[in-house]
Design a protein around this motif. Structure first.
Motif, PDB file in Angstrom:
ATOM      1  N   GLY A  97       0.798  -1.229   0.000  1.00  0.00           N
ATOM      2  CA  GLY A  97       0.000   0.000   0.000  1.00  0.00           C
ATOM      3  C   GLY A  97       0.830   1.279   0.000  1.00  0.00           C
ATOM      4  N   TRP A  98       2.042   1.221  -0.560  1.00  0.00           N
ATOM      5  CA  TRP A  98       2.872   2.427  -0.630  1.00  0.00           C
ATOM      6  C   TRP A  98       2.232   3.421  -1.600  1.00  0.00           C
ATOM      7  CZ3 TRP A  98       7.318  -1.385  -1.950  1.00  0.00           C
ATOM      8  CH2 TRP A  98       7.758  -2.012  -0.775  1.00  0.00           C
ATOM      9  N   PRO A  99       2.140   4.729  -1.232  1.00  0.00           N
ATOM     10  CA  PRO A  99       1.596   5.702  -2.195  1.00  0.00           C
ATOM     11  C   PRO A  99       2.491   5.748  -3.436  1.00  0.00           C
ATOM     12  CG  PRO A  99       2.273   6.768  -0.118  1.00  0.00           C
ATOM     13  CD  PRO A  99       2.574   5.310   0.024  1.00  0.00           C
ATOM     14  N   PRO A 100       1.898   5.688  -4.621  1.00  0.00           N
ATOM     15  CA  PRO A 100       2.728   5.584  -5.839  1.00  0.00           C
ATOM     16  C   PRO A 100       3.707   6.752  -6.008  1.00  0.00           C
ATOM     17  CG  PRO A 100       0.379   5.374  -6.373  1.00  0.00           C
ATOM     18  CD  PRO A 100       0.462   5.679  -4.913  1.00  0.00           C
ATOM     19  N   LEU A 101       3.199   7.978  -5.805  1.00  0.00           N
ATOM     20  CA  LEU A 101       4.031   9.171  -6.013  1.00  0.00           C
ATOM     21  C   LEU A 101       3.828  10.107  -4.830  1.00  0.00           C
ATOM     22  CD1 LEU A 101       3.134   9.807  -9.757  1.00  0.00           C
ATOM     23  CD2 LEU A 101       5.326   8.970  -8.915  1.00  0.00           C
ATOM     24  N   ARG A 102       4.928  10.652  -4.321  1.00  0.00           N
ATOM     25  CA  ARG A 102       4.821  11.534  -3.152  1.00  0.00           C
ATOM     26  C   ARG A 102       5.817  12.666  -3.309  1.00  0.00           C
ATOM     27  NH1 ARG A 102       7.015  12.272   1.894  1.00  0.00           N
ATOM     28  NH2 ARG A 102       8.775  10.892   1.422  1.00  0.00           N
ATOM     29  N   THR A 103       5.347  13.897  -3.156  1.00  0.00           N
ATOM     30  CA  THR A 103       6.272  15.033  -3.204  1.00  0.00           C
ATOM     31  C   THR A 103       7.009  15.101  -1.870  1.00  0.00           C
ATOM     32  OG1 THR A 103       4.773  16.193  -4.677  1.00  0.00           O
ATOM     33  CG2 THR A 103       6.435  17.535  -3.587  1.00  0.00           C
ATOM     34  N   THR A 104       8.336  15.170  -1.923  1.00  0.00           N
ATOM     35  CA  THR A 104       9.127  15.196  -0.690  1.00  0.00           C
ATOM     36  C   THR A 104       9.133  16.616  -0.113  1.00  0.00           C
ATOM     37  OG1 THR A 104      11.179  15.728  -1.819  1.00  0.00           O
ATOM     38  CG2 THR A 104      10.640  13.385  -1.593  1.00  0.00           C
ATOM     39  N   ALA A 105       9.565  16.719   1.142  1.00  0.00           N
ATOM     40  CA  ALA A 105       9.578  18.023   1.815  1.00  0.00           C
ATOM     41  C   ALA A 105      10.390  19.040   1.017  1.00  0.00           C
ATOM     42  CB  ALA A 105      10.149  17.858   3.217  1.00  0.00           C
ATOM     43  N   GLY A 122      10.690  19.217  -2.188  1.00  0.00           N
ATOM     44  CA  GLY A 122      10.154  19.471  -3.537  1.00  0.00           C
ATOM     45  C   GLY A 122      10.566  18.432  -4.561  1.00  0.00           C
ATOM     46  N   GLY A 123      11.208  17.358  -4.115  1.00  0.00           N
ATOM     47  CA  GLY A 123      11.528  16.264  -5.035  1.00  0.00           C
ATOM     48  C   GLY A 123      10.339  15.331  -5.178  1.00  0.00           C
ATOM     49  N   LEU A 124      10.534  14.243  -5.869  1.00  0.00           N
ATOM     50  CA  LEU A 124       9.451  13.282  -6.095  1.00  0.00           C
ATOM     51  C   LEU A 124       9.927  11.896  -5.691  1.00  0.00           C
ATOM     52  CD1 LEU A 124       6.551  13.054  -7.335  1.00  0.00           C
ATOM     53  CD2 LEU A 124       7.687  12.328  -9.448  1.00  0.00           C
ATOM     54  N   GLU A 125       9.170  11.289  -4.749  1.00  0.00           N
ATOM     55  CA  GLU A 125       9.482   9.913  -4.370  1.00  0.00           C
ATOM     56  C   GLU A 125       8.544   8.985  -5.129  1.00  0.00           C
ATOM     57  OE1 GLU A 125      10.241   7.542  -0.252  1.00  0.00           O
ATOM     58  OE2 GLU A 125       8.164   8.131  -0.631  1.00  0.00           O
ATOM     59  N   ILE A 126       9.138   8.091  -5.897  1.00  0.00           N
ATOM     60  CA  ILE A 126       8.362   7.119  -6.677  1.00  0.00           C
ATOM     61  C   ILE A 126       8.457   5.783  -5.950  1.00  0.00           C
ATOM     62  CG2 ILE A 126       8.102   6.003  -8.928  1.00  0.00           C
ATOM     63  CD1 ILE A 126       9.937   8.271 -10.064  1.00  0.00           C
ATOM     64  N   ALA A 127       7.310   5.266  -5.505  1.00  0.00           N
ATOM     65  CA  ALA A 127       7.346   3.958  -4.847  1.00  0.00           C
ATOM     66  C   ALA A 127       7.738   2.893  -5.868  1.00  0.00           C
ATOM     67  CB  ALA A 127       5.972   3.627  -4.272  1.00  0.00           C
ATOM     68  N   ALA A 128       8.440   1.869  -5.407  1.00  0.00           N
ATOM     69  CA  ALA A 128       8.821   0.778  -6.318  1.00  0.00           C
ATOM     70  C   ALA A 128       7.585   0.162  -6.954  1.00  0.00           C
ATOM     71  CB  ALA A 128       9.607  -0.276  -5.551  1.00  0.00           C
ATOM     72  N   THR A 129       6.455   0.194  -6.240  1.00  0.00           N
ATOM     73  CA  THR A 129       5.226  -0.420  -6.741  1.00  0.00           C
ATOM     74  C   THR A 129       4.379   0.527  -7.603  1.00  0.00           C
ATOM     75  OG1 THR A 129       4.301   0.128  -4.581  1.00  0.00           O
ATOM     76  CG2 THR A 129       4.974  -2.164  -4.921  1.00  0.00           C
ATOM     77  N   CYS A 130       4.849   1.742  -7.830  1.00  0.00           N
ATOM     78  CA  CYS A 130       4.157   2.658  -8.746  1.00  0.00           C
ATOM     79  C   CYS A 130       4.153   2.010 -10.135  1.00  0.00           C
ATOM     80  CB  CYS A 130       4.908   4.000  -8.780  1.00  0.00           C
ATOM     81  SG  CYS A 130       4.265   5.185  -9.979  1.00  0.00           S
ATOM     82  N   THR A 131       3.010   1.981 -10.777  1.00  0.00           N
ATOM     83  CA  THR A 131       2.979   1.340 -12.103  1.00  0.00           C
ATOM     84  C   THR A 131       3.479   2.313 -13.187  1.00  0.00           C
ATOM     85  OG1 THR A 131       0.723   2.032 -12.596  1.00  0.00           O
ATOM     86  CG2 THR A 131       0.998  -0.077 -11.421  1.00  0.00           C
ATOM     87  N   VAL A 132       3.837   1.734 -14.303  1.00  0.00           N
ATOM     88  CA  VAL A 132       4.294   2.566 -15.435  1.00  0.00           C
ATOM     89  C   VAL A 132       3.165   3.512 -15.854  1.00  0.00           C
ATOM     90  CG1 VAL A 132       5.052   2.483 -17.851  1.00  0.00           C
ATOM     91  CG2 VAL A 132       5.961   0.827 -16.186  1.00  0.00           C
ATOM     92  N   ALA A 133       1.915   3.022 -15.837  1.00  0.00           N
ATOM     93  CA  ALA A 133       0.779   3.873 -16.224  1.00  0.00           C
ATOM     94  C   ALA A 133       0.591   5.025 -15.236  1.00  0.00           C
ATOM     95  CB  ALA A 133      -0.488   3.033 -16.306  1.00  0.00           C
ATOM     96  N   GLU A 134       0.748   4.750 -13.940  1.00  0.00           N
ATOM     97  CA  GLU A 134       0.607   5.825 -12.939  1.00  0.00           C
ATOM     98  C   GLU A 134       1.701   6.875 -13.140  1.00  0.00           C
ATOM     99  OE1 GLU A 134      -1.394   3.502  -9.119  1.00  0.00           O
ATOM    100  OE2 GLU A 134       0.737   3.248  -9.513  1.00  0.00           O
ATOM    101  N   LEU A 135       2.900   6.427 -13.435  1.00  0.00           N
ATOM    102  CA  LEU A 135       3.998   7.373 -13.633  1.00  0.00           C
ATOM    103  C   LEU A 135       3.769   8.209 -14.894  1.00  0.00           C
ATOM    104  CD1 LEU A 135       6.787   7.912 -12.188  1.00  0.00           C
ATOM    105  CD2 LEU A 135       7.771   6.824 -14.198  1.00  0.00           C
ATOM    106  N   ALA A 136       3.269   7.543 -15.951  1.00  0.00           N
ATOM    107  CA  ALA A 136       3.069   8.237 -17.230  1.00  0.00           C
ATOM    108  C   ALA A 136       2.036   9.351 -17.104  1.00  0.00           C
ATOM    109  CB  ALA A 136       2.631   7.235 -18.291  1.00  0.00           C
ATOM    110  N   ALA A 137       1.140   9.254 -16.111  1.00  0.00           N
ATOM    111  CA  ALA A 137       0.099  10.273 -15.930  1.00  0.00           C
ATOM    112  C   ALA A 137       0.639  11.540 -15.266  1.00  0.00           C
ATOM    113  CB  ALA A 137      -1.039   9.696 -15.092  1.00  0.00           C
ATOM    114  N   HIS A 138       1.871  11.487 -14.748  1.00  0.00           N
ATOM    115  CA  HIS A 138       2.479  12.674 -14.125  1.00  0.00           C
ATOM    116  C   HIS A 138       2.741  13.722 -15.205  1.00  0.00           C
ATOM    117  CE1 HIS A 138       5.623  15.129 -12.234  1.00  0.00           C
ATOM    118  NE2 HIS A 138       5.119  14.716 -11.075  1.00  0.00           N
TER     119      HIS A 138
END
Ligand SMILES: Cc1cc2nc3c(=O)[nH]c(=O)nc-3n(C[C@H](O)[C@H](O)[C@H](O)COP(=O)(O)OP(=O)(O)OC[C@H]3O[C@@H](n4cnc5c(N)ncnc54)[C@H](O)[C@@H]3O)c2cc1C
Length: 249
Positions: free
Chosen positions: A49-57, A59-75
């Motif tokens: 249940g890791w959040p797929p994408l999270r903005t870090t304090a 201003g960077g972007l943390e991508i969970a290992a379990t984020c799907t390619v489709a979820e990333l492509a929607a960024h």
């Protein structure tokens, strides 16, 4: 395909630690595509249940290992969708294939490797010995190999804000239309010029400065398989590098 040596399937929280014969299961698009005779138990990371994408304090972007390619492509970052297009798979596969699975499979044509290496991604690894961080450029050690130790998993990749802000361009070459990437280059520009991250044509990600930097790539780093021989990949890499530098200059 059926993995007929597998005796057990567990959620990661119920696994009670890693043991020999375990395999981390993410989207399963690679794991179920080849025989895995050593695997006895599948430990499902997507249940974490890791959040797929999270903005870090910062201003960077943390991508969970379990984020799907489709979820990333929607960024909205244009490079994300461009690299997802280099993923030679129908949308049904892109909806389950994960960023972490792509990095851990470590194919030279891994588009999520190209993307995260080019944007100065840092991998967070967690295992029996605790946590450690490794740049994506060092995480992939060769074609199909990573620096993961026994029982270690990739938790996330963090992209720093400065890298996300740089102008970027991507180029891909394949032997045939919609073919697997034989060369996949991402260029980014900062005050010092254009940095190129070369993947697809090399056994691991290689970063060079400017188009001429391609000439300095060591002979044993060029990759060859049915998707293209090494000489052609080197030629295409040099050509794509020049195109990227021209676009970003
Ligand atoms: C039709 C099709 C087209 C494809 N096209 C491409 C392509 O163009 N480029 C490309 O690179 N690949 C491609 N692949 C291969 C594969 O689908 C991708 O590499 C995908 O991203 C793997 O992700 P997954 O989540 O399905 O991984 P899985 O299959 O679940 O796992 C892959 C491997 O990584 C390990 N693993 C997964 N997540 C972790 C983690 N967080 N920590 C530690 N180990 C982990 C697993 O144990 C396994 O060994 C394709 C596959 C198919 C079926």
């Amino acid at each position: 395909m059926d993995l007929d040596t597998v005796r057990e399937y567990v959620d990661v929280a119920a696994a009670g630690g890693w043991r020999p014969g375990d395999a981390w299961l993410a989207g399963g698009t690679w794991l179920f595509s080849e025989p895995q005779p050593h695997v006895r138990r599948l430990v499902d990371l997507t249940s974490a249940g890791w959040p797929p994408l999270r903005t870090t304090a910062g201003g960077g972007l943390e991508i969970a290992a379990t984020c799907t390619v489709a979820e990333l492509a929607a960024h909205p970052h244009p490079l994300f969708a461009a690299c997802a297009r280099a993923f030679l798979a129908p949308s049904a596969v892109q909806r389950v294939a994960t960023v972490g699975g792509n990095l851990c499979t470590a194919l030279p044509a891994g588009p999520m490797i190209a993307l995260t290496a080019a944007l100065d991604g840092v991998c967070l690894l967690t295992g029996p010995g605790g946590e450690r961080t490794v740049p994506v450029t060092e995480f992939v050690a060769g074609a199909g190999t990573t620096v993961l130790g026994p029982g270690e998993l990739l938790r996330s990749v963090t992209l720093p804000p400065a890298a996300l802000a740089r102008p970027a361009a991507v180029r891909q070459a394949s032997l045939y239309p919609r073919g697997r990437s034989a060369a996949l280059l991402v260029g980014t520009r900062d005050g010092a010029g254009v940095t190129l991250t070369v993947t697809g044509s090399t056994v691991r990600p290689v970063r060079v400065r400017g188009a001429d930097g391609v000439d300095g790539i060591a002979a044993d780093l060029w990759f060859a398989d049915v998707h293209g021989d090494a000489d052609w990949r080197r030629h295409m890499t040099a050509r794509l590098a020049r195109e990227i530098v021209e676009e970003l200059s």
